[in-house]
Design an enzyme around this catalytic site. Structure first.
Site, mmCIF file in Angstrom:
data_model
loop_
_atom_site.group_PDB
_atom_site.id
_atom_site.type_symbol
_atom_site.label_atom_id
_atom_site.label_comp_id
_atom_site.label_asym_id
_atom_site.label_seq_id
_atom_site.Cartn_x
_atom_site.Cartn_y
_atom_site.Cartn_z
ATOM 1 N N TYR A 1 -91.546 -22.968 38.138
ATOM 2 C CA TYR A 1 -90.932 -24.154 37.529
ATOM 3 C C TYR A 1 -91.996 -25.153 37.095
ATOM 4 O O TYR A 1 -91.936 -25.694 35.976
ATOM 5 C CB TYR A 1 -89.977 -24.782 38.533
ATOM 6 C CG TYR A 1 -89.320 -26.060 38.070
ATOM 7 C CD1 TYR A 1 -88.350 -26.045 37.079
ATOM 8 C CD2 TYR A 1 -89.660 -27.290 38.642
ATOM 9 C CE1 TYR A 1 -87.727 -27.220 36.658
ATOM 10 C CE2 TYR A 1 -89.045 -28.468 38.229
ATOM 11 C CZ TYR A 1 -88.078 -28.423 37.247
ATOM 12 O OH TYR A 1 -87.478 -29.581 36.840
ATOM 13 N N SER B 1 -91.307 -32.907 34.867
ATOM 14 C CA SER B 1 -91.076 -32.993 36.308
ATOM 15 C C SER B 1 -92.341 -33.462 37.009
ATOM 16 O O SER B 1 -93.460 -33.143 36.582
ATOM 17 C CB SER B 1 -90.658 -31.640 36.877
ATOM 18 O OG SER B 1 -90.577 -31.708 38.295
#
Length: 260
Positions: free
Chosen positions: A159, A146
């Site tokens: 995350y 990500s």
């Protein structure tokens, strides 16, 4: 497009969003694709049906991640499916896409933290270990990371930590399996419109904000990420390993102009 003819692939979290885009692209390039999903039977059936309607081959595998026995459940179903379709349990391409997003305050609890890392880090690590014996020379492992490992965004801390671990996994694993002719890379998507994010990115004000923060002035689509993954899965990428590809369209690179 037939770069992946006679190749087999597993895409975790492959029934929706970026995962579905990847599954459909790999199948369009000729691969037999195992579409893994956690619980949404209808989404998985729809993805497999779409692949078959386009002339591709796919089958679905249901396995919840982050629970005891998750990897073995998934791997056993994969081996069964591969033997049914090809006569052997040979895997050429593994795309670790399944992940949980940060859950805000819940994710900062011990249970939420452990759950997120169990799905985002533990599952891909042990799945790789379990499936490596099925892979031979020319094997491809693509881990989906990500852009939040580069861009600090509110509410994405846990995350981002998990995706940083995935990037480290790719780099170190690439050195370990390189002698076997297997490559390992990470693809980092940025803001991407999926079924889950459409309610945000379809708003004019959100599109304007994205355009202002992107070098390429639009929101990303699953097909944009799938194109990068398909390249890394192909023979053309055989000399690329231990890399992280920023597939964001140039998100948050800085001001485009210093003004007058």
């Amino acid at each position: 497009m037939a770069r992946l003819t006679n190749r087999t692939a597993l895409v975790t979290g492959g029934s929706r969003g970026i995962g579905r885009g990847i599954a459909e692209r790999l199948a369009a390039e000729g691969a037999l694709v195992a579409v893994h999903y956690g619980s949404d039977d209808s989404a998985a059936k729809e993805t497999v049906a779409a692949i078959e309607a386009a002339g591709g081959r796919a089958f679905a595998i249901r396995a919840a991640l982050g629970v005891d026995g998750d990897v073995e459940t998934l791997a056993t179903a994969l081996e069964t499916g591969l033997r049914e379709y090809t006569g052997e349990a040979r895997l050429d391409i593994l795309v670790n896409n399944a992940a949980l997003g940060d859950t805000g305050p819940e994710g900062e609890s011990v249970a939420g933290f452990d759950r997120l890392f169990a799905v985002n880090v533990r599952a891909p690590y042990f799945l790789i270990r379990r499936l490596l014996p099925l892979m031979g020379a020319g094997g491809r492992i693509v881990n989906i990371g990500s852009a939040v490992t580069r861009i600090a965004l509110p509410g994405e801390l846990v995350y981002a930590m998990s995706k940083a671990a995935v990037t480290t996994l790719s780099r170190n694993l690439a050195n370990e399996v390189g002698p076997r002719g297997i490559t390992v890379n990470t693809v980092n998507p940025g803001p991407t419109r999926t079924e889950r994010t459409a309610f945000v990115f379809d708003r004019p004000e959100a599109q304007a904000m994205m355009a202002a923060s992107q070098a390429i002035e639009r929101v990303g689509m699953p097909a944009d990420i799938a194109s990068v993954v398909a390249f890394l899965a192909s023979e053309d990428a055989g000399w690329i390993t231990a890399n992280t590809i920023d597939a964001t369209g140039g998100s948050y690179l800085g001001p485009k102009s210093l003004g007058a």
